[in-house]
Scaffold this motif. Structure first.
Motif, mmCIF file in Angstrom:
data_model
loop_
_atom_site.group_PDB
_atom_site.id
_atom_site.type_symbol
_atom_site.label_atom_id
_atom_site.label_comp_id
_atom_site.label_asym_id
_atom_site.label_seq_id
_atom_site.Cartn_x
_atom_site.Cartn_y
_atom_site.Cartn_z
ATOM 1 N N HIS A 1 -26.265 -15.134 -8.131
ATOM 2 C CA HIS A 1 -25.774 -16.470 -8.477
ATOM 3 C C HIS A 1 -26.559 -16.748 -10.075
ATOM 4 C CE1 HIS A 1 -25.055 -20.609 -9.138
ATOM 5 N NE2 HIS A 1 -24.482 -20.651 -8.228
ATOM 6 N N PRO A 2 -25.799 -16.869 -11.014
ATOM 7 C CA PRO A 2 -26.953 -17.207 -12.310
ATOM 8 C C PRO A 2 -27.803 -18.076 -12.361
ATOM 9 C CG PRO A 2 -24.309 -17.817 -12.442
ATOM 10 C CD PRO A 2 -24.390 -17.493 -11.317
ATOM 11 N N ASN A 3 -27.528 -19.236 -11.561
ATOM 12 C CA ASN A 3 -28.444 -20.394 -11.436
ATOM 13 C C ASN A 3 -29.241 -20.755 -10.328
ATOM 14 O OD1 ASN A 3 -27.154 -20.878 -14.162
ATOM 15 N ND2 ASN A 3 -25.710 -21.678 -13.181
ATOM 16 N N ALA A 4 -29.281 -19.737 -9.376
ATOM 17 C CA ALA A 4 -30.090 -19.865 -8.167
ATOM 18 C C ALA A 4 -30.457 -18.577 -7.628
ATOM 19 C CB ALA A 4 -29.354 -20.418 -7.091
ATOM 20 N N ASP A 5 -31.947 -18.145 -7.356
ATOM 21 C CA ASP A 5 -32.336 -17.234 -6.857
ATOM 22 C C ASP A 5 -31.787 -16.867 -5.406
ATOM 23 O OD1 ASP A 5 -33.476 -16.821 -9.128
ATOM 24 O OD2 ASP A 5 -35.561 -17.631 -8.248
ATOM 25 N N ARG A 6 -31.536 -17.715 -4.454
ATOM 26 C CA ARG A 6 -31.266 -17.373 -3.015
ATOM 27 C C ARG A 6 -29.749 -17.473 -2.972
ATOM 28 N NH1 ARG A 6 -35.883 -20.393 0.395
ATOM 29 N NH2 ARG A 6 -37.812 -19.441 -0.607
ATOM 30 N N VAL B 1 -16.370 -17.755 -3.829
ATOM 31 C CA VAL B 1 -17.227 -18.277 -2.929
ATOM 32 C C VAL B 1 -18.737 -18.500 -3.104
ATOM 33 C CG1 VAL B 1 -17.413 -18.347 -0.169
ATOM 34 C CG2 VAL B 1 -15.198 -17.936 -1.185
ATOM 35 N N VAL B 2 -19.616 -19.356 -2.863
ATOM 36 C CA VAL B 2 -20.950 -19.201 -3.037
ATOM 37 C C VAL B 2 -21.357 -19.123 -1.775
ATOM 38 C CG1 VAL B 2 -22.976 -20.305 -3.948
ATOM 39 C CG2 VAL B 2 -20.986 -20.271 -5.135
ATOM 40 N N LEU C 1 -14.245 -28.514 5.138
ATOM 41 C CA LEU C 1 -14.682 -27.996 3.905
ATOM 42 C C LEU C 1 -13.395 -28.432 2.599
ATOM 43 C CD1 LEU C 1 -14.897 -23.987 5.285
ATOM 44 C CD2 LEU C 1 -16.642 -25.793 4.676
ATOM 45 N N LYS C 2 -14.013 -28.540 1.473
ATOM 46 C CA LYS C 2 -13.275 -28.688 0.656
ATOM 47 C C LYS C 2 -13.627 -27.845 -0.866
ATOM 48 C CE LYS C 2 -16.367 -32.711 -0.763
ATOM 49 N NZ LYS C 2 -16.315 -34.368 -0.841
ATOM 50 N N VAL C 3 -13.064 -27.928 -1.919
ATOM 51 C CA VAL C 3 -13.248 -27.027 -3.116
ATOM 52 C C VAL C 3 -14.580 -27.804 -3.725
ATOM 53 C CG1 VAL C 3 -12.597 -26.158 -5.268
ATOM 54 C CG2 VAL C 3 -10.972 -26.193 -3.106
ATOM 55 N N GLY D 1 -23.047 -24.741 -10.918
ATOM 56 C CA GLY D 1 -22.287 -24.319 -11.916
ATOM 57 C C GLY D 1 -21.186 -23.462 -11.548
ATOM 58 N N VAL D 2 -20.994 -23.056 -10.308
ATOM 59 C CA VAL D 2 -20.094 -22.000 -9.910
ATOM 60 C C VAL D 2 -19.166 -22.489 -8.728
ATOM 61 C CG1 VAL D 2 -19.863 -19.678 -8.814
ATOM 62 C CG2 VAL D 2 -21.984 -19.978 -10.312
#
Length: 822
Positions: A56-61, A77-78, A106-108, A113-114
């Motif tokens: 993920h470009p903005n989160a290490d985990r 999907v993140v 669940l919802k979109v 940011g992803v």
């Protein structure tokens, strides 16, 4: 009883849905208690292929994944699972799916940011376990786009039904399928297992020492087996109904317990001592370690299976660990027996052992199924574990279970209240397995199938004689609940549909309903409420007490002594409830509560006949009266007990004017502070007084104690009279006081009675309001003051008439008691 839908369809050829199956079960009397359908909750979740899993470009985990669910659309999907990787197969929930493990829908969304268009789930999130270390990692060959529940075999609903005690045949999947087929929900598949040839003599033989407890037993060995985990289909079957798979041999026996309702047991031949298995009563001192890990000490009332050295099993209930099969088992002996239901029930209750085998044996199993069940089990053992079978070892013989029953067609409407024609009724019985023996326009006679132990008295295993049709004809006007005709009628009605029987009200015997309580019961309730309203606590105690204590409260005949008391100090039926209340008060006093007011409505035992059991409303007060703002606390006395007794009598409609008090109370009362309330010279309604000081000391009561007994059976029932107009005299009542000098030994009751009888047409009430003894009175004399109420009805009384009535009162009292007017 639990079963899965797919398991049911192994016996029932049907296209019926789950809702149709459950609805049919309810209408035929197999009530559905619950349905567990994990497939419905997991329907939105599909098998997905992770095309790409990048950081993920903005989160290490977090990982930004591209996921394919087979519809040609690649979704973003993140995922925060550490095991998310490129190329894996996972379980994906799309927007709108409800996640059962978390309770979210669940919802979109967008995470750091992803864009995220779904959720890849762990086992815990799907409600399938506690694993939450990562998302579910599926095999590489898992088909993309297929619903996960379908691929994993989770779309097989499990149904749980309640079974009445008479329906032992419904404790099997096949029995349930048979009922549904009879109700028109499909076709019952045939069950005819092929015979497995025996290639060597059985290494074990049966020796039956109690043919009543076990009339028939079969067994055969299978050698060369390889025991290990059972196949997935068998494990899934057992897990679906809440059983834990153990190993293939044990799982096979558990399978047939539920599949056919036929409990089996397997012994490791190498662990059995000797060449025989003995079905015999247990012996004193014998015990074994059961499969549940609990030691069981058997008794001579139990039927056990033993080898030459020790007990190996509690027959029909639970096997032992010693001879159980394990991974080293190479030759196994399959037991298939028929046991007496009563013996099984009593042994299971005695040892507090509950098992699926006991549940079926104590309700009665199919006595004709043994050979086919043994063949089917042998075939499955060989199919799953390999090996070859021995010859069958047999002891005893198939019991006589064949019997007949008849049904008159007119009883279907006359007793069942349903419009079912004769042809439909006969067809219903045939679909349930009954065979038509004879039929005419009025009735049908059928043979009862072996699996229906509840029909026509088939509960016995030994000799169940055939029931002739004449027995049904003898019930000309109706049939009792145990008659074969009623059994057949019940089968026709329930398969027709219990919900289709029209409701009918019972005929009304009378427009005015009968009282819910008899007069005797109503008096008991009223007496208890009266005592409770006077501040007494209701007690419920045993009807038996210590014989030595009972002797202090009355006669203790040997006929009222218990031969097998529950405790050494509870060996005698009590002569009066006062004895039990006195013990309760003593226990309270010993614990720091000396002031109690207890009552009990119970029995006093004077003899072994019903007439010797008296219904008594008894009470006991100890210590002092409660403190109150308008009266100082004081010690209780005999008058408190008398007041309680008279209050009960008054509540029960006994007129006070009809009562008299004598000083001849029983010996457990104080001789000078007690009395007996009588109605007439012979009828004793109550007795009261202080407890004898010696008795109070022996009981350990520190302060005064008073008691009373009201004999409810002796109170005459009030005459029922029609209510008339209220008696409301037109003239004012007037009161006159009289003070009499009388010997101190004369009871005040004698003066009251004499004054009431002086002029009954005018005197409505006489009450004692003062008693004086002391100065200015002769020795041995007391002054008793009475208030007399006069109620004129025809005209106002003149002074002369009042004086004349007063003279009559003085004369009557003087004549009856020797009293003189002061």
């Amino acid at each position: 009883m639990k079963f899965s839908l797919s398991w049911l369809k192994q016996h029932l050829e049907t296209e019926a849905s789950l809702d149709q199956v459950t609805a049919a079960l309810n209408t035929i009397g197999l009530e559905v208690e619950g349905v567990e359908d994990r497939g419905a909750a997991l329907a939105p979740f599909r098998i997905a292929h992770v095309v790409e899993a990048a950081q993920h470009p903005n989160a290490d985990r977090l990982r930004a994944c591209k996921v394919d669910v087979g519809d040609g659309v690649i979704r973003s999907v993140v995922c925060g699972a550490p095991n998310a990787r490129t190329g894996m197969k996972a379980v994906l929930g799309l927007p709108g799916a409800y996640v059962p493990g978390t309770g979210i829908t669940l919802k979109v969304g967008e995470i750091r940011g992803v864009k995220s268009e779904g959720m890849m789930c762990s086992s815990r999130e799907l409600g399938l376990g506690d694993d939450h270390e990562g998302i579910i990692d599926l095999p590489a060959d898992a088909p993309v786009g297929v619903p996960y529940a379908t691929w994993a075999g989770l779309d097989d609903p499990v149904v749980e039904i309640s079974i009445t005690p008479n329906r032992g045949d419904a404790l099997s999947v096949r029995g349930i399928a048979r009922d549904l087929a009879a109700a028109g929900l499909g076709t019952l598949k045939p069950f005819a297992p092929e015979k497995v040839p025996g290639v060597y003599p059985s290494p074990l033989r049966w020796v039956v020492e109690d043919s009543v407890a076990c009339p028939w037993v079969l067994g055969r060995a299978v050698r060369g087996v390889t025991n290990g985990p059972s196949p997935k289909w068998l494990q899934d079957r057992l897990v679906s109904i809440g059983l834990r798979p153990i190993n293939a041999l044990v799982d096979i026996t558990n399978f047939f317990t539920f599949d056919l309702g036929r409990p089996l047991h397997v012994f490791d031949v190498a662990k059995v001592k000797g060449d025989s298995l003995f079905l015999r009563p247990g012996r004193a001192g014998e015990s074994f370690l059961a499969l549940n890990g609990r030691p069981v000490a058997v008794t001579p009332e139990d039927l056990v299976i033993a080898d030459a050295e020790a007990v190996e099993s509690l027959a029909g209930i639970m096997g032992g660990e010693h001879s159980g099969s394990d991974g080293n088992t190479r030759e196994v002996f399959i037991e298939c027996a028929l046991f007496d239901p009563v013996r099984i029930a009593l042994s299971g209750r005695r040892h507090e052992l509950r098992s699926d085998a006991r549940q079926r044996f104590e309700r009665g199993i199919d006595p004709a199924l043994l050979p086919d069940a043994l063949e089917a089990a042998t075939a499955m053992v060989i199919a799953l574990c390999g090996g070859e079978a021995s010859e069958i070892a047999v002891a005893g013989a198939e019991p006589s279970w064949r019997r007949e029953a008849s049904l008159r067609f007119e009883r279907i409407m006359g007793l069942g209240g349903a419009e079912i024609d004769a042809g439909t009724a006969v067809a219903t019985l045939e679909r349930l397995g009954f065979g038509v023996v004879a039929r005419d326009a009025e009735r049908v006679t059928v043979s009862v199938p072996s699996w229906r132990n509840d029909i026509a008295g088939g509960g016995t295993l030994t000799q169940a004689p055939a029931l002739p049709a004449e027995k049904a004809r003898a019930a000309a006007e109706g049939c009792a609940a145990t008659e074969p005709e009623c059994d057949l009628l019940e089968e026709v009605l329930r398969i027709h549909g219990l919900d289709r029987i029209p409701p009918m009200s019972l005929p009304v015997a009378s427009p005015v309903p009968k009282p819910a309580l008899t007069p005797r019961q109503a008096r008991a309730v009223l007496a208890r409420r009266t005592l409770a309203a006077r501040g007494m606590l209701d007690c419920v105690s045993f009807g038996f007490i210590d014989g030595r204590l009972a002797a202090k409260f009355g006669d203790t005949p040997a006929a009222l002594r218990l031969e097998n008391p529950i405790a050494a100090d509870l060996d005698q039926m009590r002569p009066t409830p006062v004895a039990s209340l006195a013990q309760a008060a003593a226990r309270n006093a010993a614990r720091g509560y000396p002031d109690v007011a207890l009552c009990e409505l119970g029995a006093a035992y004077r003899g072994i006949t019903p007439e010797g059991q008296l219904t008594v409303a008894a009470g006991l007060r100890t210590g002092g009266t409660p403190r109150h703002w308008d009266a100082p606390a004081r010690a209780v006395d005999a008058m408190d007990a008398k007041g309680d007794a008279l209050a009960v009598l008054a509540a029960l409609g006994v007129p006070a004017a009809a009562l008299s008090v004598t000083a001849d109370a029983p010996g457990y009362y104080h001789p000078g502070r007690s009395g007996v309330v009588r109605q007439g010279p012979k009828v004793v309604l109550a007795q009261f007084g202080e407890l004898h000081p010696k008795l109070r000391e022996e009981l350990g009561l520190p302060g005064p104690a008073v008691a009373f007994e009201v004999f409810l059976d002796a109170i005459p029932e009030p005459k029922r009279r029609k209510k008339g107009a209220p008696d409301l005299p037109a003239f004012q009542p007037l009161r006159r006081d009289f003070a009499f000098l009388v010997d101190s030994t004369v009871p005040a009751e004698a003066l009251l009675r004499a004054a009431r009888g002086a002029e009954r047409s005018l005197i409505t009430e006489v009450a004692l309001f003062d008693r004086y003894a002391g100065e200015k009175l002769p020795e041995g004399k007391v002054s008793l003051a009475l208030e007399v109420t006069l109620q004129p009805r025809e005209a106002t009384l003149t002074d002369a008439e009042i004086e004349a009535v007063g003279a009559k009162i003085v004369a009557a009292v003087g004549k009856a008691t020797g009293a003189t007017l002061r």
